[in-house]
Scaffold this motif. Sequence first.
Motif, short mmCIF file in Angstrom:
data_model
loop_
_atom_site.label_atom_id
_atom_site.label_comp_id
_atom_site.label_asym_id
_atom_site.label_seq_id
_atom_site.Cartn_x
_atom_site.Cartn_y
_atom_site.Cartn_z
N MET A 16 8.86 4.83 -11.21
CA MET A 16 8.83 4.17 -12.75
C MET A 16 8.86 2.66 -12.65
SD MET A 16 12.55 5.98 -13.63
CE MET A 16 11.96 6.62 -15.80
N GLY A 76 16.22 1.82 -19.13
CA GLY A 76 15.85 2.82 -19.70
C GLY A 76 16.68 3.84 -19.86
N PHE A 77 16.44 4.84 -19.35
CA PHE A 77 16.71 5.90 -18.66
C PHE A 77 18.37 6.02 -17.74
CE2 PHE A 77 17.35 8.61 -14.37
CZ PHE A 77 18.17 10.15 -15.49
N ASP A 115 19.87 5.03 -21.40
CA ASP A 115 20.61 6.84 -21.65
C ASP A 115 21.61 7.74 -21.03
OD1 ASP A 115 18.75 5.95 -23.98
OD2 ASP A 115 16.98 6.91 -23.17
N LEU A 116 21.21 7.70 -19.68
CA LEU A 116 21.89 8.24 -19.26
C LEU A 116 23.38 8.38 -19.80
CD1 LEU A 116 22.06 11.04 -16.96
CD2 LEU A 116 21.70 8.69 -15.24
N ALA A 134 18.37 12.08 -21.73
CA ALA A 134 17.65 11.44 -20.96
C ALA A 134 17.06 11.89 -19.88
CB ALA A 134 18.78 10.46 -20.39
N ILE A 135 17.53 13.16 -18.52
CA ILE A 135 17.46 13.41 -17.94
C ILE A 135 15.56 13.77 -18.32
CG2 ILE A 135 17.95 15.52 -16.23
CD1 ILE A 135 20.21 14.84 -16.48
N ARG A 156 13.60 13.31 -20.87
CA ARG A 156 12.59 12.44 -21.16
C ARG A 156 12.30 12.23 -19.55
NH1 ARG A 156 15.47 11.12 -25.18
NH2 ARG A 156 17.12 9.79 -24.18
N ARG A 157 13.04 12.03 -19.06
CA ARG A 157 12.17 11.22 -17.76
C ARG A 157 11.64 12.25 -16.42
NH1 ARG A 157 11.71 10.01 -12.47
NH2 ARG A 157 12.66 12.30 -12.33
#
Lengths: 358, 234
Positions: free
Chosen positions: A89, A96-97, A100-101, B3-4, B6-7
Amino acid sequence: MIEVKNLTKRYGDKQAVNNISFKVEKGEILGFLGPNGAGKSTTMNMLTGYISSTSGQILINGVDILEDPKKAKSYIGYLPEIPPLYADMTVDSYLGFMYDLKKCKLPRKAHLKEVCDLCKISAVRGRIIRNLSKGYKQRVGLAQALINNPPVLILDEPTVGLDPNQIIEIRTLIKKLGKNHTVILSSHILPEIQAVCDKIIIINKGVVAADGTADEIAKNITNEHKMTLRIEGTTHTANDKQEIVDALKKIEGVKYVRADMERERGIYDYDVEAHENVDIRRAVNNLCREKGWNILMLQLSNLTLEDIFLKITMGDIVPGRDKADIVEKPAPKIELSVKDGELVANADDASDNNGGDK
Amino acid sequence: MGAIYRREMNAFFISGVAYVFLTVFFLLSGIFFFNGVVGAGTTETSSMFGSMFIIVLFLIPILTMRLLSEEKKNRTDQGLLTAPVGLWSIVLGKYFAALTLFVIAESIVFVYSIILAYLGNVIWSTLLGNYFAMLFLGAAFIAVGLFVSSLTENQMASAIASMLALFVLYLFDSFANNVSSEIIKKLMASVSFYSRYVEFTQGVFNLSSIVFFLSTAFLFNFFTVRVLDKRRWG
């Protein structure tokens, strides 16, 4: 802020962490110090809920990590020993992940920018993590821990593998963060802990060997009056050495004398230890004047954190408990060397009489 | 979970797994479509779907092999497990990402059906029945693959073990034929993925089979959650 009570972790027969208790208040920086394999990472993994404890309790901001893990974890930013980065990534998409997480509610763009600026990774935000240097990876890991501005930061060896400049930068950053976060950081590098932490816990073989500020720990362990002398004899030969050692031993109140290395040609250093509350400096001076020797140096040895650390981790001494032991035992012979800014110690005698886990 | 999910979707495309999976899926299903349907001069798609069982069996492990094993190997699981998310969110986020990609792959049959519509009358009820049968089959297989992936750090081991697991499930029918005990025979037949799937391709829409596939999916996702949970207590 963080309260740990009787924390124990057992892997089969092996006690990785044994009955550790401590407390960290808001705005404190606590340093975990210990040799490799002492149980630092295990403790941190338990604090963050990555692994469970065998027994004991962990309260983060008053929330038990086992009872309400989601809530407790939301208070914590964690940088594990190996930063949990997805190599393919970009820095931006990774952060960003994590944003969100962690279900972060802070304004997205501004918060990510702030975190990146703080960790000085703004210049590499578009790059793929795989291609970053170790130092940058470490900083991205730190940035990830800072997302959502958690009140507690747990950093497992945050400076490992960085070059000296980067180490100083990260330390400065941690100090800065310590002003409004509660920080726990682990390290086996002594100066780092000394430079950054308000409070220190020395952990060895899964138990707390000492805790307090650096000064408090030093006070606990150094009750002896110790000094190092450099005395010039009359003949500049090894005979001097023996004569001086014998004479020093005869001074009243002296407990222990040891000739050290030859520091100048024919001149040796002597480690002298007197009984508590006995000041032998004048007696030494008189002796030398009588014999016609010259004192070239007299240094009272305040134990540094390094000495304490070595004493505790090599000698299996838990301060305050077995004082008699400290007196009886000859100082362990330790070879010290400094390698990459890290202290490396080798004990001469491997008489590790812990009965143990080898 | 979002989130997971989308990742993982991004990771499928960044790592190239998605392209490999889709290409192979489209290629093989295209061959089956051409040979079994267009070449045979029929608009009956069941034979194509019947043959696709085996592609699904071998391709789904490719999809699921890295989902959890890679996290464990790169220690990125530490990031996930110390974040304020539950284990179910982690597992389901990954599960639905793989399922989404599978649905994208499978939906190629609608392209085929457009082609068929030019050539003759498409029997939509069998086509849709088959489409959903394959969807449910995939849902169950992905859960099995994800579970196997949670057991190992090695992607190759994960892929091979889940192929093997799915293959054994596929062979249950032939085993059942060789068992003398009637009860065990019945039991084995009732957990046979293949016969349940083939039933659909023959136009039988059996609700109990749908329940079977969905509960298999749930069960294996549950196992995966347990594996992650157990690792914390190890």
